[in-house]
Design an enzyme around this catalytic site. Structure first.
Site, PDB file in Angstrom:
ATOM      1  N   ASP A  79      22.178 -15.869  -1.838  1.00 17.11           N
ATOM      2  CA  ASP A  79      23.309 -16.548  -2.603  1.00 17.11           C
ATOM      3  C   ASP A  79      24.683 -16.101  -2.884  1.00 17.11           C
ATOM      4  OD1 ASP A  79      21.955 -14.244  -4.097  1.00 17.11           O
ATOM      5  OD2 ASP A  79      21.863 -16.333  -6.095  1.00 17.11           O
TER       6      ASP A  79
ATOM      7  N   GLY B  63      23.936  -9.518  -5.359  1.00 12.53           N
ATOM      8  CA  GLY B  63      24.332  -9.368  -6.844  1.00 12.53           C
ATOM      9  C   GLY B  63      25.428  -8.767  -6.809  1.00 12.53           C
TER      10      GLY B  63
ATOM     11  N   GLY C 156      20.860  -8.478  -8.783  1.00 11.39           N
ATOM     12  CA  GLY C 156      20.820  -9.204 -10.123  1.00 11.39           C
ATOM     13  C   GLY C 156      19.996  -8.651 -10.887  1.00 11.39           C
TER      14      GLY C 156
ATOM     15  N   GLU D 191      17.204 -10.718   0.822  1.00 10.10           N
ATOM     16  CA  GLU D 191      16.993 -11.526  -0.212  1.00 10.10           C
ATOM     17  C   GLU D 191      14.905 -12.766   0.625  1.00 10.10           C
ATOM     18  OE1 GLU D 191      20.200 -11.238  -1.612  1.00 10.10           O
ATOM     19  OE2 GLU D 191      20.271 -11.469   0.165  1.00 10.10           O
TER      20      GLU D 191
END
Length: 351
Positions: A145, A114, A65, A137
């Site tokens: 996530d 992402g 992301g 992450e």
């Protein structure tokens, strides 16, 4: 719409191609919106039978992301715009997970963060020799996530916990061995494979399953027993202690313990609890609701902005984590991060 996503229709097949090569096709909010709008339109198009998802140019597939945007939000607007980004990105993740037509994701290149969130929901996930899959992450004070809790918690042999904590990178054959990819295809064949899918969208499984040579042996298979042994616990301190006990005679244990020493203790503990809770869920929407709660809290906690500074902005690799030790990450702090959001702020999937 945005030129960072190329959206086309080839007779019976929709085609979404990520087109932000200088950023390794990392997702912006506009890209998420463009993809979601195309999928919504095609869902009601009876002439369309399947969707291809790939990257247009350069080293792809999708590196994650828009981390710079998220850090700017954490530092300058109290996380408001960052939460909007997470909210809408998670809507896209859920839309793809529940999509009524098969999506074929070609993970030809870097597939991280992402990029995992938009490839794992797809019915067909094609890896190549160029695939580099990771959820890194914990190294920047975030957490796995975009549905990572759901996918990683459902891998066998504690593989998900290992990947979530260490951020280890898997190649294409390793993705196939773990089940993160459904098929392996040499990159030189991708053009032909895509053309055949466009011609015969009713035969995707057969086209991808035809003999394309034997993929290389999955290297991670050789460490599978060690991963099961050392990453067996949902308590982070137990994992560290297990690795430390083996360091004298096991170089692999030493390497993985050193790796964990660079990660945010907060987000390592968050990830373990996230995967444990996700494994008990039966609805993907509930998983995304949990992850949105975590994201809303972790975004503005000290470790995220500091981790991005150290790893991505300054590239000094000297993050000062807060709390600095696993023992400093209390159950009370985790409860606070996982707690429901105030009324009206919870993530709810679009109908």
């Amino acid at each position: 719409m945005t030129d960072e996503v190329i959206i086309e229709k080839h007779e019976r097949v929709g085609h979404i191609s990520l087109n932000r090569p200088k950023a390794l096709h990392a997702l912006t909010l506009e890209m998420c919106h463009a993809m979601s709008a195309a999928l919504s339109e095609w869902a009601d198009d009876d002439s369309l039978e399947a969707v291809i998802l790939d990257h247009h140019d350069g080293r792809g597939f999708c590196a994650g992301g828009d981390i710079a945007f998220l850090r700017n939000s954490a530092l300058n607007d109290g996380g408001v715009s960052g939460r909007k980004f997470f909210h809408d990105e998670y809507q896209l993740n859920h839309q793809m997970f529940t999509y009524g037509k098969p999506i074929v994701a070609f993970m030809d290149g870097i597939t991280m963060g992402g990029g995992v969130g938009i490839s794992q929901p797809c019915k067909f996930r094609v890896a190549t020799e160029n695939t580099r899959f990771a959820m890194p992450e914990t190294g920047i004070g975030l957490f796995p996530d975009v549905g990572g809790g759901w996918y990683l918690s459902r891998l066998g042999g504690r593989m998900g916990q290992f990947l979530a904590l260490t951020g280890a990178r898997l190649d294409g054959s390793e993705c196939l061995w773990t089940g993160l990819a459904t098929h392996y295809v040499p990159s030189e064949m991708l053009g032909e494979i895509k053309a055949r899918i466009i011609e015969h969208p009713d035969r995707i499984a057969g086209i991808l399953s035809e003999p394309v040579g034997t993929p290389p042996k999955a290297r991670i298979e050789g460490n599978a027993d060690k991963i099961i042994k050392h990453f067996a616990s949902d308590r982070y301190e137990d994992i560290l202690a297990s690795l430390e006990a083996a360091m004298g005679e096991d170089d692999w244990a030493m390497k993985e313990r050193d790796t964990l020493g660079t990660k945010s203790p907060q987000t390592c503990k968050v990830a373990l609890r996230q995967l444990a809770e996700s494994a008990q869920l039966t609805d993907f929407a509930d998983n995304m609701r949990m992850e949105y709660r975590i994201a809303s809290r972790v975004l503005t906690r000290p470790d995220f902005a500091e981790g991005v500074r150290a790893v991505i902005v300054d590239k000094s690799n000297d993050p000062k984590w807060d709390p600095a030790t696993p023992e400093g990450v209390t159950d009370a702090l985790l409860d606070e991060i996982f707690a429901p959001l105030p009324e009206g702020e919870e993530w709810v999937p679009l109908k």
